[in-house]
Design an enzyme around this catalytic site. Structure first.
Site, PDB file in Angstrom:
ATOM      1  N   LYS A 116      22.784  31.434  39.737  1.00  0.00           N
ATOM      2  CA  LYS A 116      23.297  32.811  39.707  1.00  0.00           C
ATOM      3  C   LYS A 116      22.192  33.858  39.623  1.00  0.00           C
ATOM      4  O   LYS A 116      22.332  34.964  40.147  1.00  0.00           O
ATOM      5  CB  LYS A 116      24.278  32.977  38.546  1.00  0.00           C
ATOM      6  CG  LYS A 116      25.472  32.029  38.603  1.00  0.00           C
ATOM      7  CD  LYS A 116      26.282  32.182  39.884  1.00  0.00           C
ATOM      8  CE  LYS A 116      27.096  30.936  40.182  1.00  0.00           C
ATOM      9  NZ  LYS A 116      27.806  31.002  41.471  1.00  0.00           N
ATOM     10  N   GLY A 165      33.440  32.771  35.334  1.00  0.00           N
ATOM     11  CA  GLY A 165      33.712  33.201  33.960  1.00  0.00           C
ATOM     12  C   GLY A 165      33.506  32.143  32.893  1.00  0.00           C
ATOM     13  O   GLY A 165      33.585  32.433  31.704  1.00  0.00           O
ATOM     14  N   HIS A 208      37.453  43.768  40.348  1.00  0.00           N
ATOM     15  CA  HIS A 208      36.809  42.654  41.050  1.00  0.00           C
ATOM     16  C   HIS A 208      37.165  42.792  42.529  1.00  0.00           C
ATOM     17  O   HIS A 208      38.317  42.620  42.914  1.00  0.00           O
ATOM     18  CB  HIS A 208      37.318  41.329  40.470  1.00  0.00           C
ATOM     19  CG  HIS A 208      36.905  40.101  41.238  1.00  0.00           C
ATOM     20  ND1 HIS A 208      36.327  39.018  40.632  1.00  0.00           N
ATOM     21  CD2 HIS A 208      36.994  39.791  42.545  1.00  0.00           C
ATOM     22  CE1 HIS A 208      36.070  38.085  41.551  1.00  0.00           C
ATOM     23  NE2 HIS A 208      36.471  38.536  42.722  1.00  0.00           N
ATOM     24  N   GLU A 275      31.278  38.445  45.795  1.00  0.00           N
ATOM     25  CA  GLU A 275      32.058  39.142  44.769  1.00  0.00           C
ATOM     26  C   GLU A 275      31.273  40.345  44.246  1.00  0.00           C
ATOM     27  O   GLU A 275      30.087  40.217  43.944  1.00  0.00           O
ATOM     28  CB  GLU A 275      32.312  38.219  43.574  1.00  0.00           C
ATOM     29  CG  GLU A 275      33.141  36.998  43.858  1.00  0.00           C
ATOM     30  CD  GLU A 275      33.419  36.182  42.590  1.00  0.00           C
ATOM     31  OE1 GLU A 275      34.221  35.251  42.672  1.00  0.00           O
ATOM     32  OE2 GLU A 275      32.833  36.473  41.522  1.00  0.00           O
ATOM     33  N   ARG A 292      32.445  28.696  49.744  1.00  0.00           N
ATOM     34  CA  ARG A 292      33.593  27.820  50.077  1.00  0.00           C
ATOM     35  C   ARG A 292      34.718  28.675  50.640  1.00  0.00           C
ATOM     36  O   ARG A 292      34.653  29.893  50.617  1.00  0.00           O
ATOM     37  CB  ARG A 292      34.095  27.150  48.794  1.00  0.00           C
ATOM     38  CG  ARG A 292      34.545  28.174  47.763  1.00  0.00           C
ATOM     39  CD  ARG A 292      35.317  27.607  46.593  1.00  0.00           C
ATOM     40  NE  ARG A 292      35.888  28.651  45.767  1.00  0.00           N
ATOM     41  CZ  ARG A 292      35.243  29.288  44.786  1.00  0.00           C
ATOM     42  NH1 ARG A 292      33.995  28.987  44.504  1.00  0.00           N
ATOM     43  NH2 ARG A 292      35.842  30.241  44.096  1.00  0.00           N
ATOM     44  N   VAL A 295      40.870  30.113  47.368  1.00  0.00           N
ATOM     45  CA  VAL A 295      42.322  30.013  47.181  1.00  0.00           C
ATOM     46  C   VAL A 295      43.026  31.172  47.890  1.00  0.00           C
ATOM     47  O   VAL A 295      44.035  30.980  48.570  1.00  0.00           O
ATOM     48  CB  VAL A 295      42.669  30.032  45.666  1.00  0.00           C
ATOM     49  CG1 VAL A 295      44.174  30.060  45.469  1.00  0.00           C
ATOM     50  CG2 VAL A 295      42.048  28.847  44.940  1.00  0.00           C
TER      51      VAL A 295
HETATM   52  C1  MV4 Z   1      31.035  40.755  34.235  1.00  0.00           C
HETATM   53  C2  MV4 Z   1      31.915  41.689  33.679  1.00  0.00           C
HETATM   54  C3  MV4 Z   1      31.396  42.861  33.188  1.00  0.00           C
HETATM   55  N1  MV4 Z   1      30.073  43.075  33.213  1.00  0.00           N
HETATM   56  N2  MV4 Z   1      29.728  41.019  34.244  1.00  0.00           N
HETATM   57  C4  MV4 Z   1      34.296  37.409  35.258  1.00  0.00           C
HETATM   58  C5  MV4 Z   1      34.193  36.289  36.221  1.00  0.00           C
HETATM   59  C6  MV4 Z   1      32.771  36.150  36.576  1.00  0.00           C
HETATM   60  N3  MV4 Z   1      32.605  36.044  37.982  1.00  0.00           N
HETATM   61  C7  MV4 Z   1      32.103  37.354  36.021  1.00  0.00           C
HETATM   62  N4  MV4 Z   1      33.088  38.115  35.298  1.00  0.00           N
HETATM   63  C8  MV4 Z   1      32.769  39.292  34.730  1.00  0.00           C
HETATM   64  N5  MV4 Z   1      31.447  39.617  34.757  1.00  0.00           N
HETATM   65  C9  MV4 Z   1      29.264  42.148  33.729  1.00  0.00           C
HETATM   66  N6  MV4 Z   1      27.947  42.392  33.709  1.00  0.00           N
HETATM   67  C10 MV4 Z   1      33.278  41.391  33.649  1.00  0.00           C
HETATM   68  C11 MV4 Z   1      33.695  40.162  34.139  1.00  0.00           C
HETATM   69  C12 MV4 Z   1      35.096  39.913  33.929  1.00  0.00           C
HETATM   70  C13 MV4 Z   1      36.013  39.976  34.948  1.00  0.00           C
HETATM   71  C14 MV4 Z   1      35.636  40.249  36.251  1.00  0.00           C
HETATM   72  C15 MV4 Z   1      36.569  40.309  37.244  1.00  0.00           C
HETATM   73  C16 MV4 Z   1      37.900  40.088  36.948  1.00  0.00           C
HETATM   74  C17 MV4 Z   1      38.305  39.805  35.683  1.00  0.00           C
HETATM   75  C18 MV4 Z   1      37.367  39.738  34.660  1.00  0.00           C
HETATM   76  C19 MV4 Z   1      37.790  39.456  33.378  1.00  0.00           C
HETATM   77  C20 MV4 Z   1      36.872  39.389  32.395  1.00  0.00           C
HETATM   78  C21 MV4 Z   1      35.528  39.620  32.661  1.00  0.00           C
END
Ligand code: MV4
Length: 444
Positions: A116, A165, A208, A275, A292, A295
């Protein structure tokens, strides 16, 4: 083009890949665990090979057994679906060394994006803003305190090999940071066999947004627009929609362009997704790349009329993309609701069991991707997602109306599912206005 493909997966995605193969005139080989003998993908494929016991580590993750099945049935390619071995660079290498085409990105693509922090640096060089944070693995709690001081709270700790996550920890002060740092390391070790973690500034209340990409083996890369996947619970996506109700034309164009540029800089091949996190002030940041088919790919298929799995197979066979960026058309609006066999009254714990009664929705604007049927027994061994309802309309309002209607038609007995949750969301004023953030699913 290939004449025979093995599908190294189960459930709805195995069914999805078999459908694409049939339409391309390609023979299919299903693999299945002992508990999946009566599964739909086994019934639909031309041939099926049992690859081991129910635990995934004995079957769907068992590389020697899958390669043996491929050799016995003499396939030319393997489609990994999503999950299981889909992002396993080692598996892709073994396939290639056995002269079996892995239908997906190169092992190098997967390895790079699986790290990452390396992925962030690639994105930064391609001109994508990245979230401020540590440039390297953070090795001690002293170091983590120093970095947090510089970034200012809140910060988030992430696993270096993580994604999705897993092993993430949000911290608001020094005391929490020290304990969270040690827990995160332990969780990362348990989940990924590597305790490395890094730290980022925590972006509050983000959306997201992810962009679908297609790259061929001749250096062409296009994007197929975005999906808004903000509605999640415990890092499990529940609802995805496209177009995102909060992106304007200019922002969409910019994000699509940088996503394509990023994929081009790493010679990315096949289907992939970048993303982004989008903050309250419309600042977007690279989060990670998924190497990939995802879903939620049907949301993009409904919008563009393209078949992403067929595209994956054509790309793996060495064909050129027969589409330029300007040829991609977007029509109307599309939404996906993921149906999980989970009990909302018991903290959403999985609810396996035999399906005694079933009515699946259909009709105009509805697509149903599922492996369930009346009499099928939902196994406790695998992911609890049992169906995806995808709807399309000329606009968002219509796509929601179709979804509300489809959810009413979805009847399954005696299994508890997320359908009541989806009905609630489809009637929620914030959702209807398109105004929601990542905490939406937990609060509703
Ligand atoms: C974050 C964030 C806030 N700030 N990174 C969630 C999944 C993973 N791909 C990374 N995620 C997050 N990273 C920073 N620096 C918040 C999340 C996050 C989140 C992101 C998208 C959709 C739902 C979420 C739920 C909790 C946290």
């Amino acid at each position: 083009m290939f004449s025979k493909i093995l599908i190294a997966n189960r459930g709805e995605v195995a069914v999805r890949v078999i459908r694409a193969c049939k339409e391309l005139g390609i023979k299919t080989v299903a693999v299945f665990s002992e508990i999946d003998a009566e599964s739909l993908h086994v019934k639909l494929a031309d041939e099926a090979v049992c690859i081991g016991k129910a635990p995934a580590s004995d079957s769907y993750l068992n590389i020697p057994n899958i390669i043996s099945a491929a050799e016995i049935t003499d396939v030319e390619a393997i489609h990994p679906g999503y999950g299981f071995l889909a992002e396993d660079a080692h598996f892709a290498e073994i396939c290639e060394s056995c002269q079996i085409k892995f239908i997906g990105p190169t092992p190098e693509n997967m390895r790079l994006m699986g790290d990452k922090m390396a992925a962030k640096q690639v994105a930064r060089k391609a001109g994508i803003p990245i979230i401020p944070g540590s440039l390297n693995v953070v090795n001690s709690k002293e170091e983590s305190l120093k970095i947090a001081k510089k970034l200012k709270y809140p910060v988030i700790i992430k696993a270096a090999l993580g994604g999705g996550g897993k092993g993430m920890r949000i911290c608001h002060n020094d005391i929490r940071l020290v304990s969270a740092f040690l827990t995160a390391q332990r969780e990362a070790e348990a989940a990924f066999g590597n305790p490395s973690v890094y730290i980022e500034k925590y972006i509050e209340g983000p959306r997201h947004i992810e962009f679908q990409l297609l790259g061929d083996s001749h250096g062409h890369v296009i994007h197929l627009g975005e999906r808004d996947c903000t509605i999640q619970r415990r890092h499990q996506k529940l609802i995805e929609e496209a177009p995102s109700p909060i992106l304007n034309k200019k922002l969409r164009k910019k994000m699509g362009e940088v996503a394509v540029r990023c994929a081009k800089t790493i010679n990315y091949v096949n289907a992939g997704t970048i993303e982004f996190l989008l903050d309250k002030n419309d600042n977007f940041y690279f989060m990670e790349m998924n190497t990939r088919i995802q879903v939620e790919h049907p949301v993009t298929e409904m919008l563009t009329g393209l078949d992403l799995v067929k595209e994956q197979i054509r790309i793996a066979a060495g064909e050129k993309l027969n589409l330029k960026q300007d040829d991609v058309n977007f029509r109307g609006s599309s939404i996906e609701c993921r149906v999980y066999a989970e009990d909302p009254d018991h903290d959403f714990r999985p609810c396996p069991g035999k399906i005694t009664g079933l009515n699946l929705p259909g009709g105009p604007g509805v697509r149903l991707d599922t492996h369930i049927y009346a009499g099928y027994e939902i196994s406790p061994y695998y992911d609890s997602m049992i169906a995806k309802i995808i709807t399309h309309g000329e606009n968002r309002k219509e796509a929601i109306a179709v979804m509300q209607r489809a959810l009413e038609e979805f009847i399954i007995e005696p299994i508890k599912t997320t359908v009541p949750f989806h009905k609630k969301v489809m009637a929620n004023p914030s959702f209807l206005r398109g105004k929601y953030a990542t905490d939406f699913a937990e609060k509703i």
